[in-house]
Design a protein around this motif. Structure first.
Motif, short mmCIF file in Angstrom:
data_model
loop_
_atom_site.label_atom_id
_atom_site.label_comp_id
_atom_site.label_asym_id
_atom_site.label_seq_id
_atom_site.Cartn_x
_atom_site.Cartn_y
_atom_site.Cartn_z
N GLY A 236 -1.79 -8.33 2.22
CA GLY A 236 -0.86 -8.05 1.13
C GLY A 236 0.52 -7.63 1.55
N THR A 239 3.35 -8.49 -1.03
CA THR A 239 3.27 -7.62 -2.21
C THR A 239 3.75 -6.22 -1.88
N ARG A 242 7.48 -6.13 -1.63
CA ARG A 242 8.08 -6.21 -2.97
C ARG A 242 8.04 -4.85 -3.66
N ILE A 243 6.92 -4.16 -3.56
CA ILE A 243 6.77 -2.84 -4.19
C ILE A 243 7.73 -1.84 -3.56
N MET A 277 0.29 2.24 -6.15
CA MET A 277 0.67 0.96 -6.76
C MET A 277 0.30 -0.21 -5.84
N MET A 278 0.45 -0.02 -4.53
CA MET A 278 0.05 -1.07 -3.59
C MET A 278 -1.44 -1.36 -3.70
N GLU A 280 -3.41 -0.77 -6.24
CA GLU A 280 -3.69 -1.39 -7.55
C GLU A 280 -3.36 -2.87 -7.55
N ASN A 281 -2.40 -3.28 -6.68
CA ASN A 281 -2.00 -4.69 -6.62
C ASN A 281 -2.68 -5.41 -5.44
N ASP A 282 -3.86 -4.91 -5.07
CA ASP A 282 -4.72 -5.57 -4.08
C ASP A 282 -4.14 -5.61 -2.67
#
Length: 321
Positions: A236, A239, A242-243, A277-278, A280-282
């Motif tokens: 990830g 992702t 991005r976060i 948040m990371m 939660e976004n897999d």
């Protein structure tokens, strides 16, 4: 204890020390850091009365160095980076000789010498000739000699220069022991890791300027640009980046195969929220930790800033010609 105010030293048109002001309290172990030619040794020589300043004042334990050359010798114990020894003198005789230079009587010298040689772990070398000692032993003997008149301030200029690792450890332990006894110590060294382990505070010199001084932790908080965080992860990356980029208080420094390094000004709660948040976004986060600053990092950043300022001044001077 040691008060330096607006100190200058000029050699013709070259300024070796520029407007240096510094206060070192009693019982402090202060480390002078800086590259060759930074002005450390010149400053130390002026503090010890071996060199007169071009301007400014140095006061040690209430005594002005320039105005009281004879009295100041009683206040200072000096260990240079290189010292000569007298041929055919035994350790005991070496201590006797220096004690006599301070008008001490034989009985007084004998008692103090025994205590000091025990302190520097040379009690069993009293009848050994000085020139047969190892370099590390000679350095410790020099510390004992510098303390024989119980000076208010002990000054050491690169005492670990040329010592093997074991001798450096022994010197560090000796200085920490003296610090624990309440002795005020000033030491210059290029071995930054050792200074960070034993000094209460430091001063960083560059191009004759004192660019930072104070307790190491305080300087790091004030100088290092931001906190640094390392997040380790297996999946990830895109992702996660991005976060991170969605946070205005965060900047990505680098992205590796299994980690992201970032600089931030977040609170602990905000860090927890970002990691959450990371997840939660897999994003498969395997851990995260704060990257601690160290004296080497601090030194490189401060001297880099100093070089940038010097370069700007030189460029401005060229433009005005």
């Amino acid at each position: 204890m040691l008060q330096i105010d607006h100190l200058y030293k000029d050699y013709g048109r070259f300024r070796a020390v520029n407007d240096l002001s510094l206060h070192i309290p009693k019982g402090d172990l202060f480390g002078f850091v800086g590259p060759n030619g930074a002005g450390k040794t010149t400053t130390i020589r002026m503090v010890c009365g071996l060199m007169l300043p071009s301007a400014g004042s140095i006061v040690i334990n209430g005594v002005n160095v320039s105005a009281n050359q004879k009295e100041i010798k009683k206040q200072i114990g000096y260990v240079p980076d290189f010292f000569g020894v007298y041929d055919n003198l035994k350790v005991r005789e070496y201590m006797d000789f220096y004690g006599s230079m301070y008008r001490m009587n034989s009985k007084e010298i004998a008692g103090i010498s025994d205590d000091l040689l025990e302190l520097v772990n040379l009690s069993d070398k009293k009848e050994v000739f000085v020139d047969t000692l190892s370099r590390g032993m000679k350095q410790r003997l020099c510390v004992a000699r510098a303390l024989i008149h119980n000076p208010a301030l002990l000054v050491l200029d690169e005492p670990n220069s040329g010592l093997d690792p074991r001798a450096r450890v022994e010197m560090k332990e000796l200085l920490l022991n003296l610090k624990g006894m309440g002795k005020t110590i000033v030491i210059s060294s290029h071995i930054l890791s050792e200074l960070s382990e034993m000094c209460s505070s430091i001063g960083i010199m560059d191009h004759g300027n004192l660019v930072a001084s104070g307790p190491i932790e305080d300087i790091m908080e004030g100088v290092l640009e931001s906190n640094r965080l390392i997040i380790t992860l297996d999946e990830g990356h895109e992702t996660a980046v991005r976060i991170v980029n969605e946070h205005t208080k965060v900047k990505v420094d680098s992205v590796g195969e299994h980690e992201i390094k970032l600089s931030h000004n977040m609170t602990k709660k905000e860090i927890a929220g970002m990691i959450g948040m990371m997840i939660e976004n897999d994003v498969l986060v395997t851990g995260f930790h704060k990257q601690e600053g160290n004296l080497e990092t601090l030194f490189m950043q401060v001297t880099k800033s100093s070089e940038t300022q010097e370069g700007g001044k030189e460029h401005a001077a060229e433009s005005n010609r």
